[in-house]
Design a protein around this motif. Structure first.
Motif, PDB file in Angstrom:
ATOM      1  N   GLY A 101       6.717  -4.734   7.135  1.00  0.00           N
ATOM      2  CA  GLY A 101       6.312  -3.797   6.063  1.00  0.00           C
ATOM      3  C   GLY A 101       5.074  -4.428   5.186  1.00  0.00           C
ATOM      4  N   ILE A 102       3.968  -3.600   5.120  1.00  0.00           N
ATOM      5  CA  ILE A 102       3.125  -3.961   4.052  1.00  0.00           C
ATOM      6  C   ILE A 102       3.444  -3.147   2.930  1.00  0.00           C
ATOM      7  CG2 ILE A 102       0.448  -4.394   3.724  1.00  0.00           C
ATOM      8  CD1 ILE A 102       1.698  -5.854   6.061  1.00  0.00           C
ATOM      9  N   ALA A 103       3.582  -3.867   1.670  1.00  0.00           N
ATOM     10  CA  ALA A 103       3.909  -3.202   0.473  1.00  0.00           C
ATOM     11  C   ALA A 103       3.257  -3.407  -0.315  1.00  0.00           C
ATOM     12  CB  ALA A 103       5.562  -3.253   0.292  1.00  0.00           C
ATOM     13  N   SER A 104       3.284  -2.554  -1.597  1.00  0.00           N
ATOM     14  CA  SER A 104       2.646  -3.108  -3.201  1.00  0.00           C
ATOM     15  C   SER A 104       3.534  -2.301  -4.109  1.00  0.00           C
ATOM     16  CB  SER A 104       1.236  -2.503  -3.070  1.00  0.00           C
ATOM     17  OG  SER A 104       1.289  -1.137  -3.064  1.00  0.00           O
ATOM     18  N   GLY A 105       3.383  -3.242  -5.132  1.00  0.00           N
ATOM     19  CA  GLY A 105       4.243  -2.386  -6.236  1.00  0.00           C
ATOM     20  C   GLY A 105       3.683  -1.310  -6.748  1.00  0.00           C
ATOM     21  N   LYS A 106       2.419  -1.134  -6.888  1.00  0.00           N
ATOM     22  CA  LYS A 106       1.736  -0.131  -7.264  1.00  0.00           C
ATOM     23  C   LYS A 106       0.623   0.280  -6.372  1.00  0.00           C
ATOM     24  CE  LYS A 106      -1.639  -1.717 -10.390  1.00  0.00           C
ATOM     25  NZ  LYS A 106      -2.213  -1.235 -11.397  1.00  0.00           N
ATOM     26  N   ILE A 115       3.617  -8.573   0.435  1.00  0.00           N
ATOM     27  CA  ILE A 115       3.367  -7.669  -0.449  1.00  0.00           C
ATOM     28  C   ILE A 115       1.837  -8.025  -1.182  1.00  0.00           C
ATOM     29  CG2 ILE A 115       3.992  -7.382  -2.922  1.00  0.00           C
ATOM     30  CD1 ILE A 115       6.894  -7.515  -2.286  1.00  0.00           C
ATOM     31  N   VAL A 116       1.151  -6.907  -1.248  1.00  0.00           N
ATOM     32  CA  VAL A 116      -0.063  -7.000  -1.648  1.00  0.00           C
ATOM     33  C   VAL A 116      -0.347  -6.787  -3.215  1.00  0.00           C
ATOM     34  CG1 VAL A 116      -2.557  -5.915  -1.235  1.00  0.00           C
ATOM     35  CG2 VAL A 116      -0.885  -5.944   0.607  1.00  0.00           C
ATOM     36  N   THR A 117      -1.177  -7.650  -3.775  1.00  0.00           N
ATOM     37  CA  THR A 117      -1.425  -7.712  -5.097  1.00  0.00           C
ATOM     38  C   THR A 117      -2.666  -8.026  -5.666  1.00  0.00           C
ATOM     39  OG1 THR A 117      -0.628  -8.069  -7.486  1.00  0.00           O
ATOM     40  CG2 THR A 117      -0.443  -9.672  -5.746  1.00  0.00           C
ATOM     41  N   THR A 118      -2.992  -7.489  -6.937  1.00  0.00           N
ATOM     42  CA  THR A 118      -4.250  -8.005  -7.501  1.00  0.00           C
ATOM     43  C   THR A 118      -3.889  -9.021  -8.529  1.00  0.00           C
ATOM     44  OG1 THR A 118      -4.438  -6.411  -9.175  1.00  0.00           O
ATOM     45  CG2 THR A 118      -5.473  -5.733  -7.079  1.00  0.00           C
ATOM     46  N   SER A 168      21.403  -4.194  -1.041  1.00  0.00           N
ATOM     47  CA  SER A 168      21.354  -3.312  -0.075  1.00  0.00           C
ATOM     48  C   SER A 168      20.224  -3.167   1.032  1.00  0.00           C
ATOM     49  CB  SER A 168      21.460  -1.681  -0.638  1.00  0.00           C
ATOM     50  OG  SER A 168      20.163  -1.490  -1.325  1.00  0.00           O
ATOM     51  N   VAL A 169      19.173  -4.031   0.618  1.00  0.00           N
ATOM     52  CA  VAL A 169      18.146  -4.166   1.456  1.00  0.00           C
ATOM     53  C   VAL A 169      17.906  -5.488   2.211  1.00  0.00           C
ATOM     54  CG1 VAL A 169      15.611  -4.335   1.570  1.00  0.00           C
ATOM     55  CG2 VAL A 169      16.542  -2.436   0.155  1.00  0.00           C
ATOM     56  N   ARG A 170      18.086  -6.467   1.662  1.00  0.00           N
ATOM     57  CA  ARG A 170      17.936  -8.000   2.054  1.00  0.00           C
ATOM     58  C   ARG A 170      17.047  -8.117   2.857  1.00  0.00           C
ATOM     59  NH1 ARG A 170      23.591 -10.905   1.267  1.00  0.00           N
ATOM     60  NH2 ARG A 170      24.461  -9.493  -0.138  1.00  0.00           N
ATOM     61  N   LYS A 171      15.880  -7.947   2.689  1.00  0.00           N
ATOM     62  CA  LYS A 171      14.682  -8.426   3.751  1.00  0.00           C
ATOM     63  C   LYS A 171      13.875  -9.340   3.183  1.00  0.00           C
ATOM     64  CE  LYS A 171      15.516  -5.419   6.905  1.00  0.00           C
ATOM     65  NZ  LYS A 171      15.938  -5.430   8.195  1.00  0.00           N
ATOM     66  N   PRO A 172      13.570 -10.432   3.917  1.00  0.00           N
ATOM     67  CA  PRO A 172      12.629 -11.545   3.463  1.00  0.00           C
ATOM     68  C   PRO A 172      11.333 -11.005   3.049  1.00  0.00           C
ATOM     69  CG  PRO A 172      13.134 -12.009   5.666  1.00  0.00           C
ATOM     70  CD  PRO A 172      13.984 -10.593   5.448  1.00  0.00           C
ATOM     71  N   VAL A 173      10.843 -11.379   1.926  1.00  0.00           N
ATOM     72  CA  VAL A 173       9.504 -11.182   1.664  1.00  0.00           C
ATOM     73  C   VAL A 173       8.633 -12.551   2.302  1.00  0.00           C
ATOM     74  CG1 VAL A 173       7.656 -11.248  -0.154  1.00  0.00           C
ATOM     75  CG2 VAL A 173      10.094 -10.024  -0.542  1.00  0.00           C
ATOM     76  N   ILE A 174       7.791 -12.142   3.222  1.00  0.00           N
ATOM     77  CA  ILE A 174       7.336 -13.258   4.116  1.00  0.00           C
ATOM     78  C   ILE A 174       6.184 -13.949   3.183  1.00  0.00           C
ATOM     79  CG2 ILE A 174       5.976 -13.601   6.224  1.00  0.00           C
ATOM     80  CD1 ILE A 174       7.475 -11.000   7.138  1.00  0.00           C
ATOM     81  N   GLY A 175       5.607 -13.211   2.430  1.00  0.00           N
ATOM     82  CA  GLY A 175       4.351 -13.768   1.758  1.00  0.00           C
ATOM     83  C   GLY A 175       3.556 -12.680   0.901  1.00  0.00           C
ATOM     84  N   LEU A 176       2.706 -13.406   0.016  1.00  0.00           N
ATOM     85  CA  LEU A 176       1.923 -12.098  -0.836  1.00  0.00           C
ATOM     86  C   LEU A 176       0.400 -12.541  -0.343  1.00  0.00           C
ATOM     87  CD1 LEU A 176       2.610 -13.196  -4.698  1.00  0.00           C
ATOM     88  CD2 LEU A 176       3.351 -11.389  -3.337  1.00  0.00           C
ATOM     89  N   VAL A 177      -0.190 -11.386  -0.506  1.00  0.00           N
ATOM     90  CA  VAL A 177      -1.704 -11.280  -0.338  1.00  0.00           C
ATOM     91  C   VAL A 177      -2.284 -11.030  -1.702  1.00  0.00           C
ATOM     92  CG1 VAL A 177      -3.703 -10.357   0.781  1.00  0.00           C
ATOM     93  CG2 VAL A 177      -1.139 -10.541   2.159  1.00  0.00           C
ATOM     94  N   GLU A 178      -3.267 -11.981  -2.236  1.00  0.00           N
ATOM     95  CA  GLU A 178      -3.960 -11.615  -3.400  1.00  0.00           C
ATOM     96  C   GLU A 178      -5.077 -10.806  -2.965  1.00  0.00           C
ATOM     97  OE1 GLU A 178      -4.435 -13.661  -7.605  1.00  0.00           O
ATOM     98  OE2 GLU A 178      -4.687 -14.821  -5.626  1.00  0.00           O
ATOM     99  N   ASN A 179      -5.265  -9.766  -3.470  1.00  0.00           N
ATOM    100  CA  ASN A 179      -6.354  -8.675  -2.814  1.00  0.00           C
ATOM    101  C   ASN A 179      -7.461  -8.733  -3.968  1.00  0.00           C
ATOM    102  OD1 ASN A 179      -8.179  -7.220  -1.507  1.00  0.00           O
ATOM    103  ND2 ASN A 179      -7.292  -5.392  -2.076  1.00  0.00           N
ATOM    104  N   MET A 180      -8.732  -8.689  -3.986  1.00  0.00           N
ATOM    105  CA  MET A 180      -9.631  -8.644  -5.162  1.00  0.00           C
ATOM    106  C   MET A 180      -9.341  -9.738  -6.079  1.00  0.00           C
ATOM    107  SD  MET A 180      -9.555  -4.862  -6.122  1.00  0.00           S
ATOM    108  CE  MET A 180      -8.875  -3.462  -4.950  1.00  0.00           C
ATOM    109  N   ALA A 181      -9.176 -10.997  -5.342  1.00  0.00           N
ATOM    110  CA  ALA A 181      -8.843 -12.471  -5.919  1.00  0.00           C
ATOM    111  C   ALA A 181     -10.145 -12.739  -6.664  1.00  0.00           C
ATOM    112  CB  ALA A 181      -8.591 -13.292  -4.937  1.00  0.00           C
ATOM    113  N   TRP A 182     -11.340 -12.511  -6.176  1.00  0.00           N
ATOM    114  CA  TRP A 182     -12.552 -12.729  -7.042  1.00  0.00           C
ATOM    115  C   TRP A 182     -13.827 -11.825  -6.746  1.00  0.00           C
ATOM    116  CZ3 TRP A 182     -10.371 -16.456  -3.605  1.00  0.00           C
ATOM    117  CH2 TRP A 182     -11.184 -16.539  -2.437  1.00  0.00           C
ATOM    118  N   PHE A 183     -14.762 -11.809  -7.224  1.00  0.00           N
ATOM    119  CA  PHE A 183     -15.780 -11.105  -6.828  1.00  0.00           C
ATOM    120  C   PHE A 183     -16.894 -11.975  -6.364  1.00  0.00           C
ATOM    121  CE2 PHE A 183     -20.030  -9.275  -8.375  1.00  0.00           C
ATOM    122  CZ  PHE A 183     -20.329  -8.293  -7.343  1.00  0.00           C
ATOM    123  N   THR A 184     -17.547 -11.585  -5.032  1.00  0.00           N
ATOM    124  CA  THR A 184     -18.609 -12.343  -4.628  1.00  0.00           C
ATOM    125  C   THR A 184     -19.774 -11.479  -4.329  1.00  0.00           C
ATOM    126  OG1 THR A 184     -17.065 -14.156  -3.711  1.00  0.00           O
ATOM    127  CG2 THR A 184     -19.410 -13.649  -2.846  1.00  0.00           C
TER     128      THR A 184
END
Ligand code: ADP
Length: 353
Positions: free
Chosen positions: A106-111, A243-246, A266-282
């Protein structure tokens, strides 16, 4: 007294939650036995601990006491009826079509708006470029973006009939098998899908698709945390979530909600990792420069707090946005943004190896 008479008496009992239909016409009277002056009635309920069971038992007993001769020995019992046959008539979704998929993520985001779909689409393309067999199901019911981001807006998926089932064939492009709720409804319609209807449509779009043999099936989840998510995670055998975040504090606070949702009892799925999107502007003309316009290191701090690795950092660059708008994912290019997605894909594949 005979059973027909007893059923007639029971038809005086109305079910308050079923438009006041009576329990006989609702098929709830499972069994009636008349033996001398003894009457035994069994009412069938679709689930355990039905909140109205006590009320209906009491009403049935009262109706029998009212109508049967004095001194009749009356017993009303209940049985839980299996709902399975009813379900068959509607959605009959198994997970057979997913049986040859190695990793369902699953590719998820808090917002919304953090670039979840952009990351999902580019990750899929990057994995395919590495030689993996990849599918992506766009389950973002509030804004399906796969058709636009892959320039497949005019595509209409074929379906084949197999026995009682229609199996949908995914759209193939850039080496990836795509499926999106957007292929079946225009975006305005998608917006009004709520609750169970959205859930069923989403599950169908994942479980009734001929994915075939895949190394990765990415599920672009709707943004946020809610009932749809819990239901999706329950019914789709996902291995875990990314999980994708800024880097901003607000987006990170939403990540906490996302992490907690997957770690919930009730879910118990591992969060494999975070992706930091828009981490910097180039800027395009200064590819070596990094401007941390949303702050620096937020994703890493969050990852450390929860013991979750940062799988990748994706810069904010114009070509990523343009790639999304034009249906040419940035991951197809060898520019630095394409490389950032390739590195992300390699780390995800490593994390799951
Ligand atoms: P979400 O799925 O989280 O709602 P989207 O993937 O639709 O977010 O992205 C929102 C907007 O931001 C889109 O216009 C997209 O092209 C743009 N975008 C996302 N990530 C980047 C990035 N790293 N650089 C530039 N634009 C981006």
């Amino acid at each position: 007294m005979d059973t027909a008479e007893i059923r007639k008496y029971l038809s005086e009992v109305l079910h308050p939650a079923k438009g006041d239909k009576d329990i006989v016409s609702l098929g709830m009277v499972d069994r009636v036995v008349v033996d001398g002056n003894r009457v035994e009635v069994t009412l069938g309920f679709p689930k355990h601990r039905d909140p109205l069971a006590e009320y209906l038992i009491g009403s049935a007993r009262a109706a029998l006491v009212r109508n049967c001769p004095k001194g009749t020995d009356i017993e009303v019992r209940t049985v839980v009826k299996d709902e399975a046959p009813k379900k068959k008539a509607g959605l009959d979704l198994g997970v057979e079509e997913l049986s040859s998929v190695r990793h369902i993520i699953g590719i998820a985001s808090g917002k919304g708006g953090v670039g979840k779909s952009t990351v999902a689409v580019n990750l899929a393309v990057a994995l395919a470029r590495m030689g993996y067999r990849v599918g992506l199901a766009d389950a973002d019911v509030y804004g399906p973006s796969v058709p636009k981001m892959t320039d497949t807006e005019d595509a209409v998926p074929d379906a084949i009939r197999e026995g009682e089932k229609d199996i949908i064939l995914p759209i193939e492009k850039y080496g990836v098998k795509w499926m999106s709720i957007g292929y079946f409804a225009n975006p305005d319609q998608a917006l009004i899908w709520r609750g169970p209807m959205a859930c069923n449509a989403l599950k169908q779009m994942i479980l009734q698709v001929r994915w075939g043999e895949l190394d990765f099936l990415l599920i672009d989840m709707p943004p946020g945390t809610g009932d749809i998510h819990i239901s999706l995670v329950h019914d789709i055998p996902m291995e875990g979530a990314v999980i994708v975040t800024t880097p901003q504090a607000v987006a990170l606070a939403d990540v906490e909600k996302g992490v907690n949702m997957f770690r919930n009892d009730s879910v118990r799925k591992p969060v494999i990792g975070l992706v930091e999107n828009m981490a910097w502007f180039t800027p395009e003309e200064l590819p070596q420069n990094r401007y941390y316009i949303f702050g620096q290191g937020g994703g890493e701090r969050m990852a450390a707090k929860y013991g979750i690795p940062v799988l990748g950092q994706i810069p904010i660059v114009q070509s990523i946005r343009e790639g999304g708008d034009e249906g040419q994912p940035a991951a197809l290019s060898s520019r630095p943004d394409g490389v950032a997605f390739a590195e992300l894909a390699a780390r995800l594949a490593d994390a799951l190896a």
